[in-house]
Design an enzyme around this catalytic site. Sequence first.
Site, mmCIF file in Angstrom:
data_model
loop_
_atom_site.group_PDB
_atom_site.id
_atom_site.type_symbol
_atom_site.label_atom_id
_atom_site.label_comp_id
_atom_site.label_asym_id
_atom_site.label_seq_id
_atom_site.Cartn_x
_atom_site.Cartn_y
_atom_site.Cartn_z
ATOM 1 N N TRP A 46 -4.578 6.402 -1.476
ATOM 2 C CA TRP A 46 -3.434 5.912 -1.371
ATOM 3 C C TRP A 46 -2.642 5.559 -2.439
ATOM 4 C CZ3 TRP A 46 0.116 3.438 2.150
ATOM 5 C CH2 TRP A 46 1.559 2.893 1.519
ATOM 6 N N MET A 47 -0.728 5.671 -2.363
ATOM 7 C CA MET A 47 -0.109 5.016 -3.777
ATOM 8 C C MET A 47 1.021 4.172 -3.504
ATOM 9 S SD MET A 47 1.725 8.190 -5.728
ATOM 10 C CE MET A 47 1.112 8.183 -7.867
ATOM 11 N N ASP A 49 4.139 1.208 -5.122
ATOM 12 C CA ASP A 49 4.561 1.260 -6.478
ATOM 13 C C ASP A 49 4.439 1.487 -7.830
ATOM 14 O OD1 ASP A 49 5.063 -0.782 -4.659
ATOM 15 O OD2 ASP A 49 5.565 -2.893 -5.861
ATOM 16 N N TRP A 73 -3.261 1.297 2.558
ATOM 17 C CA TRP A 73 -2.763 -0.560 1.412
ATOM 18 C C TRP A 73 -4.363 -0.306 1.883
ATOM 19 C CZ3 TRP A 73 -2.684 -5.228 1.465
ATOM 20 C CH2 TRP A 73 -1.960 -5.689 0.535
ATOM 21 N N PHE A 108 -1.548 -6.227 -8.339
ATOM 22 C CA PHE A 108 -1.136 -5.914 -8.198
ATOM 23 C C PHE A 108 0.087 -5.385 -9.282
ATOM 24 C CE2 PHE A 108 -0.748 -8.076 -3.686
ATOM 25 C CZ PHE A 108 -1.595 -6.695 -3.176
ATOM 26 N N ASP A 173 4.656 -9.469 -9.998
ATOM 27 C CA ASP A 173 5.456 -8.184 -10.305
ATOM 28 C C ASP A 173 6.480 -8.780 -11.831
ATOM 29 O OD1 ASP A 173 4.706 -7.475 -7.428
ATOM 30 O OD2 ASP A 173 6.791 -7.310 -6.298
ATOM 31 N N TRP A 308 7.748 0.473 3.361
ATOM 32 C CA TRP A 308 6.344 0.479 4.572
ATOM 33 C C TRP A 308 6.476 0.098 5.530
ATOM 34 C CZ3 TRP A 308 2.483 -1.321 1.973
ATOM 35 C CH2 TRP A 308 2.777 -1.682 0.211
HETATM 36 C C1 FRU Z 1 6.139 -4.060 -3.357
HETATM 37 C C2 FRU Z 1 4.740 -4.842 -3.608
HETATM 38 C C3 FRU Z 1 4.798 -5.603 -4.460
HETATM 39 C C4 FRU Z 1 2.787 -6.009 -4.444
HETATM 40 C C5 FRU Z 1 2.716 -4.379 -4.062
HETATM 41 C C6 FRU Z 1 1.292 -4.715 -3.409
HETATM 42 O O1 FRU Z 1 5.822 -2.906 -2.776
HETATM 43 O O2 FRU Z 1 4.596 -5.313 -2.288
HETATM 44 O O3 FRU Z 1 5.089 -6.635 -4.065
HETATM 45 O O4 FRU Z 1 3.028 -6.358 -5.911
HETATM 46 O O5 FRU Z 1 3.622 -4.009 -3.461
HETATM 47 O O6 FRU Z 1 0.476 -2.804 -3.736
#
Ligand code: FRU
Length: 500
Positions: A46-47, A49, A73, A108, A173, A308
Amino acid sequence: MSLSMNPPSPAIPAALEHAQHAVHEGISRLVPDYRPGYHLAPQAGWMNDPNGVVFFRGEYHVFYQHHPFDPNWGPMYWGHAKSRDLVNWQHLPIALAPGDAFDRHGCFSGSAVVCGDTLALLYTGHTWLGEVGDESAMRQVQCLATSTDGIHFAKLGAVIDAPPDAAIVHFRDPKVWREDDHWYLIVGARLSDRPCVPLYRSSDLRHWEFLDYLCSGDEGDGYMWECPDLLRLNGRDVLLYSPQGMQPDGFARLNRFHTGYRVGRVDDARHFSGGPFIELDNGHDFYAAQTLLAADGRRLLWAWLDMWESPMPSKAHHWCGMLGLPRELELRDERLHSFPARELTALRQQALPVETATCSDGHRRLPELAGDLLELEVRLDLAGCSQGRLGLALRCSEDGAEQTLLYYDARLHRLVLDRDRSGAGVDGQRSAALVPGQQWLELRLFLDRSSIEVFAADGRFSLSSRLYPRPDSLGVRLFAEADDGRVTIRRAWRLAAQIA
Ligand code: FRU
């Protein structure tokens, strides 16, 4: 300036090795049908962000949220690839694995900066405190990892180990940049049901002082802004972020979540105020964009080319998720304009014949342009067109069951991308408004097996979406079902499959 390195914790190399092994296993099970030829996608698994997009020792590095064990995920790792030219990419060993006390259940999203001879990653360490998935009971802290070779990273632990307000649970983030001899960091946060963006400053990337909130959201702005980024373009400040919880409005914000920006100004007290939120892309799949100020001054952007909770049929093929093409951003008339990075012309392998590729009435099939790795330059002449549709059908099957439509809708005065017949799982239209009175529209579009990216009106808007047609649905057709107007393919190329 350089950052001294602590020795890596002994558990981590084993975790990375285990994950790398899972990727190799996954590669042997891949089904190639939807695999992109020239976009970055995980080798297996999976990929989501893009993370830590950075230029280090003459090469672009792109990290990404990665689950190496599964096409779903899960506990997040940082995948890693690099390129000299934004065209040819080399996959590198996984850079970060979760598992320490500060990042127990996930590394994350975050960013990367170059500090002297060191490449530093700032990311969110994520820990579930109760049930996995229970977002009311989790801890998110900002962590540092460093490398001197750009491949192997030592995790140095949490450098911001609590949010500025104890009521903040969602806190993730980090985006870091250098200004006035200091490092600055912003991070997405949620205080009750309002988004906010805490701002920090540091002189060494390890010790961070909370300054204030750069800005906060108001009613209607959603409940959380993921992946904030602050850019300066043409003397203006642009806050880019990915809000959750904003409502659809007419043709706008039809996806589950969005990525967009506000153009404004950071004042002397370091508070950002700006204009309305504008979606950066109008397609079905575009999220969590991150930018990089390149050595030559260009502002480059990558996004996750998925959304998502969308259908993701490639999971059955043991991989999932890809990044969009690198884009160059420009600010014109208070709007971001995006263009495919100029280096991408190197993907053009074979110019295709377009002498007959025009249509002003009915339909025209173009067998000579059939393909799934294509770049097309298209012109829509709209003068006199007051009703009907004018555009092209891509990835068409011989039996007519599959096709992806891109067309001007005269009644709506919008460019529409329709994937109701784009193959497995997906459907729905997305569209963008043309400026009033526009007499023609120029498009540059990229097809890469399971994606389409359309750049329109000299970068003023773009539409990016995933498609899952059968591998043999390759046809291209023009159509003009309107009272006037013409569609023409001006130039076309077959593109090379480049990813390592
Ligand atoms: C965005 C997010 C970020 C988080 C990451 C987790 O798509 O929800 O806020 O750090 O993905 O994979």
